[in-house]
Design a protein around this motif. Structure first.
Motif, PDB file in Angstrom:
ATOM      1  N   ARG A 165      43.888-105.268   3.761  1.00 25.31           N
ATOM      2  CA  ARG A 165      45.017-105.350   3.380  1.00 25.31           C
ATOM      3  C   ARG A 165      45.375-103.609   3.454  1.00 25.31           C
ATOM      4  N   GLY A 166      44.213-103.309   2.896  1.00 28.69           N
ATOM      5  CA  GLY A 166      44.789-102.038   1.967  1.00 28.69           C
ATOM      6  C   GLY A 166      44.962-100.899   3.307  1.00 28.69           C
ATOM      7  N   MET A 167      44.333-100.838   4.757  1.00 28.20           N
ATOM      8  CA  MET A 167      44.188-100.268   5.182  1.00 28.20           C
ATOM      9  C   MET A 167      45.705 -99.713   5.771  1.00 28.20           C
ATOM     10  N   ILE A 168      45.471-101.411   6.209  1.00 29.28           N
ATOM     11  CA  ILE A 168      47.337-101.478   6.931  1.00 29.28           C
ATOM     12  C   ILE A 168      48.088-100.700   6.175  1.00 29.28           C
ATOM     13  N   PHE A 169      47.964-101.163   4.972  1.00 35.02           N
ATOM     14  CA  PHE A 169      49.572-100.535   4.232  1.00 35.02           C
ATOM     15  C   PHE A 169      49.541 -99.107   3.428  1.00 35.02           C
ATOM     16  N   ALA A 170      48.215 -98.496   3.634  1.00 32.20           N
ATOM     17  CA  ALA A 170      47.593 -96.976   3.622  1.00 32.20           C
ATOM     18  C   ALA A 170      48.461 -95.662   5.153  1.00 32.20           C
ATOM     19  N   ASN A 171      48.789 -96.649   6.419  1.00 34.59           N
ATOM     20  CA  ASN A 171      49.215 -96.360   7.083  1.00 34.59           C
ATOM     21  C   ASN A 171      50.567 -96.582   7.750  1.00 34.59           C
ATOM     22  N   THR A 172      50.695 -97.682   6.601  1.00 36.97           N
ATOM     23  CA  THR A 172      52.532 -97.938   6.352  1.00 36.97           C
ATOM     24  C   THR A 172      53.063 -96.951   5.716  1.00 36.97           C
ATOM     25  N   PHE A 173      52.461 -96.530   4.595  1.00 37.50           N
ATOM     26  CA  PHE A 173      52.877 -95.812   3.869  1.00 37.50           C
ATOM     27  C   PHE A 173      53.289 -94.331   3.879  1.00 37.50           C
ATOM     28  N   GLY A 174      52.146 -93.989   5.013  1.00 36.91           N
ATOM     29  CA  GLY A 174      51.684 -92.994   5.719  1.00 36.91           C
ATOM     30  C   GLY A 174      52.796 -93.136   6.740  1.00 36.91           C
ATOM     31  N   SER A 175      53.192 -93.772   7.201  1.00 40.47           N
ATOM     32  CA  SER A 175      54.610 -93.299   8.036  1.00 40.47           C
ATOM     33  C   SER A 175      55.755 -93.656   7.326  1.00 40.47           C
ATOM     34  N   MET A 176      55.517 -93.781   6.043  1.00 45.41           N
ATOM     35  CA  MET A 176      57.090 -93.287   5.156  1.00 45.41           C
ATOM     36  C   MET A 176      57.027 -92.359   5.280  1.00 45.41           C
ATOM     37  N   ILE A 177      56.393 -92.068   4.544  1.00 45.95           N
ATOM     38  CA  ILE A 177      55.528 -89.576   4.225  1.00 45.95           C
ATOM     39  C   ILE A 177      56.268 -89.204   5.295  1.00 45.95           C
ATOM     40  N   GLY A 178      55.741 -89.815   7.117  1.00 43.53           N
ATOM     41  CA  GLY A 178      56.250 -88.700   8.290  1.00 43.53           C
ATOM     42  C   GLY A 178      58.237 -89.523   8.078  1.00 43.53           C
ATOM     43  N   CYS A 179      58.712 -90.188   7.799  1.00 43.95           N
ATOM     44  CA  CYS A 179      60.094 -90.350   8.616  1.00 43.95           C
ATOM     45  C   CYS A 179      60.254 -89.809   7.399  1.00 43.95           C
ATOM     46  N   PHE A 180      60.133 -90.130   5.744  1.00 40.24           N
ATOM     47  CA  PHE A 180      61.304 -89.164   4.627  1.00 40.24           C
ATOM     48  C   PHE A 180      61.312 -87.785   5.535  1.00 40.24           C
ATOM     49  N   PRO A 219      63.393-100.573  -2.268  1.00 33.24           N
ATOM     50  CA  PRO A 219      63.854 -99.592  -3.364  1.00 33.24           C
ATOM     51  C   PRO A 219      62.781 -98.225  -3.923  1.00 33.24           C
ATOM     52  N   TYR A 220      61.374 -99.083  -4.696  1.00 31.36           N
ATOM     53  CA  TYR A 220      60.713 -99.097  -5.198  1.00 31.36           C
ATOM     54  C   TYR A 220      59.357 -98.143  -4.415  1.00 31.36           C
ATOM     55  N   LEU A 221      60.380 -98.527  -3.157  1.00 29.88           N
ATOM     56  CA  LEU A 221      58.788 -98.013  -1.745  1.00 29.88           C
ATOM     57  C   LEU A 221      60.021 -96.743  -1.557  1.00 29.88           C
ATOM     58  N   ILE A 222      61.074 -96.770  -1.564  1.00 31.49           N
ATOM     59  CA  ILE A 222      61.509 -95.866  -1.168  1.00 31.49           C
ATOM     60  C   ILE A 222      61.839 -94.505  -2.488  1.00 31.49           C
ATOM     61  N   LYS A 223      61.870 -95.129  -3.751  1.00 34.43           N
ATOM     62  CA  LYS A 223      61.919 -93.932  -4.470  1.00 34.43           C
ATOM     63  C   LYS A 223      59.847 -93.190  -4.530  1.00 34.43           C
ATOM     64  N   THR A 224      59.327 -93.898  -4.249  1.00 32.44           N
ATOM     65  CA  THR A 224      58.078 -93.959  -4.659  1.00 32.44           C
ATOM     66  C   THR A 224      57.420 -92.935  -3.728  1.00 32.44           C
ATOM     67  N   THR A 225      58.101 -92.946  -1.762  1.00 30.99           N
ATOM     68  CA  THR A 225      58.233 -92.284  -0.784  1.00 30.99           C
ATOM     69  C   THR A 225      58.659 -90.947  -1.580  1.00 30.99           C
ATOM     70  N   ALA A 226      59.430 -90.420  -1.903  1.00 31.05           N
ATOM     71  CA  ALA A 226      60.527 -90.188  -1.833  1.00 31.05           C
ATOM     72  C   ALA A 226      59.633 -88.694  -3.562  1.00 31.05           C
ATOM     73  N   PHE A 227      59.337 -89.307  -4.264  1.00 28.88           N
ATOM     74  CA  PHE A 227      58.497 -88.774  -5.776  1.00 28.88           C
ATOM     75  C   PHE A 227      57.473 -88.037  -4.360  1.00 28.88           C
ATOM     76  N   VAL A 228      56.207 -88.760  -3.945  1.00 30.46           N
ATOM     77  CA  VAL A 228      54.846 -88.969  -3.212  1.00 30.46           C
ATOM     78  C   VAL A 228      55.327 -87.584  -2.535  1.00 30.46           C
ATOM     79  N   THR A 229      55.592 -87.459  -1.616  1.00 26.23           N
ATOM     80  CA  THR A 229      56.505 -86.401  -0.251  1.00 26.23           C
ATOM     81  C   THR A 229      56.744 -85.254   0.004  1.00 26.23           C
TER      82      THR A 229
END
Length: 395
Positions: A247-262, A117-127
């Protein structure tokens, strides 16, 4: 490793992060240059001028960052797939919990707590911040001059620093402030130093003053929002300091994918609206245009992944100033492509930007080494394990 002093370990950890950062810096500069040249060619020479559709395709392509990363990690791993997949999911989940709490150690009682839930909200306002900033560029490109567009939009480096102070608790440092100021001066010199401001000399062709002012205001808002996007990403979507580079690099690309999906699942909505209103007729590219646009989109995806990793490993300020290097690089590429040599102003402005980046890199290196040293002193005082190896499975 245990016999080394905290200072030595700190330098090794900082050097490791900077090595990764240097690689992704080069990747981002090369990919952005190729993407810029191809996008300009597709829009201006091939006539496929679909601003929002291009933005949708380029940002939507970020959704492939995580799958491609997963394939790469799987290729490197010798584990059976079930074990590899379980460990990868645990890594993403635990990192997301670190991101939400901004703590390296998640209490055992919260280990099962879902961070989605936190990541979805964060993705929404960052995107949203990123998309509005990107759209401002496309809207202003036909309303103001190229010089104004370049100079104002790239002032995002200043706003990244300004937002970093309250949101990231960034220390106000004279060397960093001077580096950002020099970088912006370099952009202004490149944009205006040759005495050309985009005026053709023909009143019938020159931009209307009111229209140019409106374009400058729009791109000014975009500059602020792009600086805000970088800081929001660092503050709300990056693991806390002390997390391993892997760990930081793996999560950066994961969050980038979330921006793309949004982008893919939500930001398609304006496409039919723009089509019905006749503002931007939806039309898929074909032939050569389609191939060049595809390459441009792939380059943008590589740039996005590299830039997100760069911010995660360093800071929004360093990454933003590093992005200014593309101004000089694109100018050099244009020189080779068109045969028109660089003006003295372009060379001088480019050197100022390079100098500012070098100053900021040195300052950031010192900060990273100092922070690592302090963290390791605390860790060694209460833990016999080597903190540099705590996330060895992530690298």
């Amino acid at each position: 490793m245990r016999s080394r002093s905290p200072g030595t370990n700190a330098r090794l950890a900082a050097r490791k992060k900077y090595t990764y950062a240097a690689f992704f810096l080069v990747a981002s500069l090369v990919s952005f240059t190729v993407q810029t040249e191809l996008a300009a060619y597709v829009q201006n020479d091939l006539g496929w001028d679909k601003a929002y559709c291009m933005l949708y395709l380029t940002h939507g392509s970020w959704s492939l960052l995580w799958p491609l990363q997963l394939l790469f990690l799987r290729w490197r791993s010798r584990e059976p797939w079930p074990q590899f997949w379980r460990r990868h999911k645990l890594l993403i989940r635990s990192t997301a919990q670190m991101v939400e709490r901004q703590e390296l150690d998640v209490p055992h009682g919260l280990a099962s707590y879902s961070p989605w839930p936190y990541l979805i909200k964060t993705t929404a306002f960052v995107t949203t911040s990123l998309t509005v900033a990107g759209l401002s560029w496309y809207l202003a490109v036909s309303m103001t001059t190229p010089s104004d567009l370049t100079a104002i939009y790239n002032c995002s480096a200043f706003f990244a620093y300004a937002f970093s102070v309250p949101l990231l608790k960034e220390r106000l440092r004279l060397d960093k402030s001077a580096a950002v100021a020099i970088a912006i001066v370099g952009v202004l010199v490149v944009a205006y130093g040759d005495g050309k401001s985009g005026s053709s000399g023909d009143p019938a062709q020159d931009l209307d003053g009111a229209k140019r002012l409106l374009g400058n205001l729009i791109i000014g808002v975009g500059s602020v929002l792009y600086g805000l996007y970088e800081v929001l990403y660092k503050r709300y979507a990056c693991p806390p300091e002390g997390t391993s580079a892997g760990r930081g690099m793996i999560f950066a690309n994961t969050f980038g994918s979330m921006i793309g999906c949004f982008t893919l699942f939500v930001l398609w909505i304006p496409l039919p609206i723009l089509h019905v209103l006749g503002i931007e007729i939806f039309e898929l590219p074909t032939g050569r245009t389609a191939w060049l646009l595809f390459i441009s989109v792939v380059m943008n995806m590589i740039f996005a992944g590299s830039f997100l990793v760069l911010i995660s490993l360093t800071s929004p300020v360093l990454s933003s100033v590093a992005a200014l290097l593309t101004i000089f690089i694109v100018a050099i590429v244009d020189w080779f492509l068109t045969g028109v040599p660089l003006s003295g102003a372009a060379v001088f402005g480019g050197l100022l930007i390079i100098g500012a980046f070098a100053m900021l890199s040195l300052s950031t290196w010192r900060e990273m080494a100092e922070d690592e040293r302090k963290r390791r002193e605390v860790d060694l005082s209460g833990d016999d394990d080597d903190p540099g190896e705590s996330d060895k499975d992530d690298d």
